[in-house]
Design an enzyme around this catalytic site. Structure first.
Site, PDB file in Angstrom:
ATOM      1  N   ASP A  66       2.847  -1.255  -0.634  1.00  0.00           N
ATOM      2  CA  ASP A  66       3.117  -2.529  -1.285  1.00  0.00           C
ATOM      3  C   ASP A  66       4.356  -3.108  -0.606  1.00  0.00           C
ATOM      4  OD1 ASP A  66       3.006  -4.745  -2.843  1.00  0.00           O
ATOM      5  OD2 ASP A  66       2.839  -3.683  -4.742  1.00  0.00           O
TER       6      ASP A  66
HETATM    7  C1  NOJ Z   1       3.521  -7.266  -4.177  1.00  0.00           C
HETATM    8  C2  NOJ Z   1       2.408  -7.007  -5.137  1.00  0.00           C
HETATM    9  O1  NOJ Z   1       2.712  -5.886  -5.940  1.00  0.00           O
HETATM   10  C3  NOJ Z   1       1.076  -6.772  -4.452  1.00  0.00           C
HETATM   11  O2  NOJ Z   1       0.080  -6.655  -5.417  1.00  0.00           O
HETATM   12  C4  NOJ Z   1       0.796  -7.876  -3.486  1.00  0.00           C
HETATM   13  O3  NOJ Z   1      -0.475  -7.690  -2.902  1.00  0.00           O
HETATM   14  C5  NOJ Z   1       1.893  -7.907  -2.446  1.00  0.00           C
HETATM   15  N1  NOJ Z   1       3.161  -8.152  -3.102  1.00  0.00           N
HETATM   16  C6  NOJ Z   1       1.645  -8.967  -1.392  1.00  0.00           C
HETATM   17  O4  NOJ Z   1       1.828 -10.213  -1.905  1.00  0.00           O
END
Ligand code: NOJ
Length: 758
Positions: free
Chosen positions: A292
């Site tokens: 993430d």
């Molecule tokens: C953080 C989020 O937790 C995740 O779900 C997302 O895909 C990414 N950022 C990218 O935006």
């Protein structure tokens, strides 16, 4: 050497193959694995590490800004030192980045372009929690197929969806982004979504790669506080959290995303047990894991890594293949290999996984295949809107309908529409809206004005809800003081026969980083509702929100309540369809609604205490001020008709190993309009090596019945259904007694028993 690499890549890359006049992959290169190995053999360590790096473009910042500037990113693209990009959208932008990479780099490995396409790209569908309320797997698949088509028309070929985190806590803002509290329902939706995004063939240019996220446990953060620690035991992990991910892996999801949280002290991103042992090992899944956003470097503040280099070492060892915008792999991997701290084999394994997905997407044949500028003109946006309306109306849940207040009678002469969300064209688009335009939804007011009721409607906002600028990372200011609009609303309500109040949450009130300690109607909304109720009791509360809310006062005092979530582009039309009875509501809650926020986390498939509900000593295991149960339970939803369940029949009371039983139940439409019912099947394992939940959803079937019509619904009961992660740490069915329960929600059920023996 240079020439060898060039020749090798000429044989493997279709863009270069074009130079030989041959469009396909040479038959001498037999299969994906051979191709992957051949490319890997040509790569330097620096290039391999480059594949494991993902950069954000400069469009949407969906996480904290990184230290790597645009110039630096461009330079790395030119050197072929980037594996993928996120938040780069439009044909021009993706093509520009791809060209920088393909035309300048030595190694010429195409980039993937990822984006959070969560509930539609331009045409916005209900937020995932809302869409799950339809219990309609075809709908879930179709909205994903449409989202994929609209994404590729903009060069996006990879979505960070579906989010399949089980969430049992309405305080957690991201509960809107998943499928709620149930493992079985979430697993089914996961597979439908993946099939919708990926189709049968990842190389089809109308499909995109999907991501199962967040692996794992993210939805069970303590206190519902985003990014916080998850403290669950191994049985809850295996029986509750992991099954949707297993289903996603089995469905061939191209990628996984790991998660921000720690589980029992170990950050998921650094968890070898989750990533390497379970996902890549036991489940034998072949795709790649993207971290993430900066979750690798975030192991530093977690207190699990000393610095970025240490974080990189932990993450790569644990099996995280690609670093999203964190800079840890960039800072650490080459150095770690060179210093002999990690084996290059770890890097090779990660890169092979990334290349495998790229080959499967057909990117080596044509790196520009998702950059078809003409496609945009061919996308049937009007058709997509029709589908969005259809799915939106199926997602609405009727929570209360005293004295058949709904559907609205044609005899009603004057209707007051009241509330800050009634004319709001933005809130229905919800959070995680990809390229859904601001203020592009049909509002409730517009939806009603599109019907025969138009001339009967008056409108007052009453109070304003979200003030200031709305955006993904922008906190909201809720109006708590300005009462100036309340008197007008009250006057209009007094003058009308029926009041439709549209209240709930602002567009960005739920979502990432949107945890709340209070989940009631924010600001002055409840006060407005109470003032209006003093002058007119005929109120339909249209509740627009991304999370379950505390609406106990409304449930006690308002005769009709319609849960409409955030329904997307066609919201107002879909709501009008239901209010007028053009569509008979069929949605069922995928999550429990609490009586008070203090009950959270709240979920139906709980364990019994040693002193269950009917025990004399209830006060030891219950709240003393309210009952333990929800206001509206999981699986609950009314219809404009009623359904009667007849006697449940089980083909035998004994199930033996390898055998199966048939459970049948007649369901009758006992009202006077056609309607759809979701018939739900629950199971309870009475005595097991690990205490099992009092009931767990194991099947469901949607049935449509004309008035007076009866259909018999059948469920096949097999050993498979009884399996769970047992005390022996095996997925197995244990002999013993079981209860099967059938009904229209998780509380009103008819029970039969059987014995399973081996
Ligand atoms: C953080 C989020 O937790 C995740 O779900 C997302 O895909 C990414 N950022 C990218 O935006």
């Amino acid at each position: 050497m240079k020439n060898i690499i060039f020749l090798g890549l000429c044989l493997l890359s279709g863009s270069l193959l074009a130079q030989t006049g041959n469009k396909g992959i040479p038959s001498s290169v037999k299969n994906v694995e051979t191709k992957v190995d051949s490319v890997l053999n040509l790569m330097t360590l620096e290039e391999k590490v480059g594949q494991m790096i993902q950069y954000n473009g400069s469009w949407d910042l969906t996480g904290p800004a990184s230290e790597t500037g645009n110039k630096q990113k461009e330079e790395r693209l030119k050197k072929g030192l980037v594996g993928s990009m996120l938040n780069v959208i439009s044909i021009e932008a993706t093509e520009k980045a791809q060209r920088l990479n393909m035309e300048n780099s030595r190694i010429k490995i195409p980039l993937m372009f990822g984006y959070d396409v969560i509930h539609g790209y331009k045409t916005i569908f209900p937020v995932p929690l809302g869409e799950t309320a339809s219990w309609d797997l075809e709908a879930a698949q179709e909205s994903a197929r449409i989202a994929a088509l609209e994404s590729v028309a903009q060069g996006v070929n990879w979505t960070f969806s579906p989010m399949i985190d089980i969430s049992r806590d309405a305080r957690w803002g991201r509960i809107m982004e998943g499928s709620g509290e149930d493992t079985y329902l979430t697993s089914k939706i996961a597979v439908a979504k993946i099939n919708g995004y990926q189709g049968d063939d990842l190389s089809d240019p109308n499909t995109i790669a999907a991501t199962a996220k967040h692996f794992a446990g993210y939805g069970l953060a303590e206190g519902g506080r985003d990014y916080n620690a998850v403290n669950i035991g191994k049985h809850e992990l295996h029986n509750v959290v992991l099954p949707p991910f297993k289903a996603a892996a089995d469905a061939g999801v191209a990628t996984f995303m790991n998660s921000f949280n720690t589980i029992d002290g170990i950050p998921a991103t650094g968890s070898e047990s989750l990533q390497r042992e379970i996902l890549k090992g036991k489940w034998d899944w072949q795709g790649f894991i993207v971290s993430d956003w900066a979750s690798i470097a975030e192991m530093i503040p977690h207190g699990f890594a000393r610095d970025k280099i240490h974080a990189a070492e932990i993450a790569v060892t644990a099996g995280s293949d690609m670093d999203m915008e964190g800079g840890a792999y960039e800072a650490g991997l080459e150095k770690l290999v060179k210093e002999g701290k990690i084996d290059e084999g770890l890097i090779n394994e990660a890169v092979k996984r990334i290349l495998r997905v790229k080959f499967k997407m057909g990117l080596f044949e044509d790196p520009y295949k998702y950059m078809n500028a003409n496609l945009e003109n061919e996308v049937p946006y009007d058709e997509h809107r029709n589908t969005a309306r259809d799915i939106a109306k199926k997602s609405i849940v009727l929570l209360k309908n005293e004295n058949h207040l709904l559907p609205i009678k044609s005899s009603v002469k004057k209707i007051a529409v009241i509330g800050p969300l009634a004319d709001d064209k933005d809130t229905p688009i919800g959070n995680w809206r990809a390229q859904g335009e601001t203020n592009s939804a049909v509002s409730v007011l517009e939806g009603l004005r599109n019907t025969d009721l138009a001339s009967k409607i008056t409108y007052a906002k009453g109070v304003t809800l979200g003030q200031g600028e709305r955006s993904f990372l922008m906190p909201l200011e809720i109006n708590k003081t300005d009462r100036s609009g309340i008197s007008d609303a009250v006057a209009k309500a007094k003058d009308a026969e029926l009041v439709i109040m549209v209240l709930g949450e602002d567009a960005f009130q739920s979502g990432e980083g949107r945890s709340q300690a209070n989940i009631g109607l924010a600001g002055l909304q409840l006060e407005l509702l109470k003032e209006v109720q003093k002058v007119n009791k005929n109120i339909v509360l249209v509740l627009m929100n991304g999370r379950p809310m505390e609406i106990t006062w409304a449930a006690e005092n308002i005769p009709a309540i319609l849960e409409v979530w955030q329904l997307g582009t066609e919201s107002g039309n879909a709501i009008a369809d239901v209010l007028l009875g053009k569509y008979n509501p069929s949605g069922k809650l995928p999550v429990s609604f609490p009586r008070a926020v203090g009950q959270e986390p709240l979920y139906y498939n709980r364990m019994n205490t040693g002193r269950p509900a009917n025990d004399l000593h209830v006060t030891y295991s219950h709240y003393t001020d309210i009952t333990n149960g929800p206001l509206y339970p999981f699986g609950f939803g009314l219809s404009y008709t009623t359904f009667d369940y007849g006697d449940v029949n089980l083909s035998s009371e004994e199930l033996s190993e390898g055998g199966s039983l048939t459970l049948s139940v007649p369901v009758t439409n006992s009202g006077d309009v056609k309607g759809k019912e979701v018939v739900q099947l629950y199971l309870h394992d009475l005595v097991a090596s690990v205490a099992r939940p009092i009931k767990e959803l194991k099947g469901f079937e949607m049935v449509e019945l004309a008035p007076g019509e009866t259909k018999t619904i059948e469920f096949n009961i097999s050993e498979e259904m009884l399996k769970f992660y047992s005390a022996s740490e095996k997925w197995e069915a244990e002999p013993g007694e079981f209860e099967l329960m059938v009904g229209g929600n998780s509380e009103e059920l008819k029970t039969v028993k059987f014995k399973y023996s081996k």
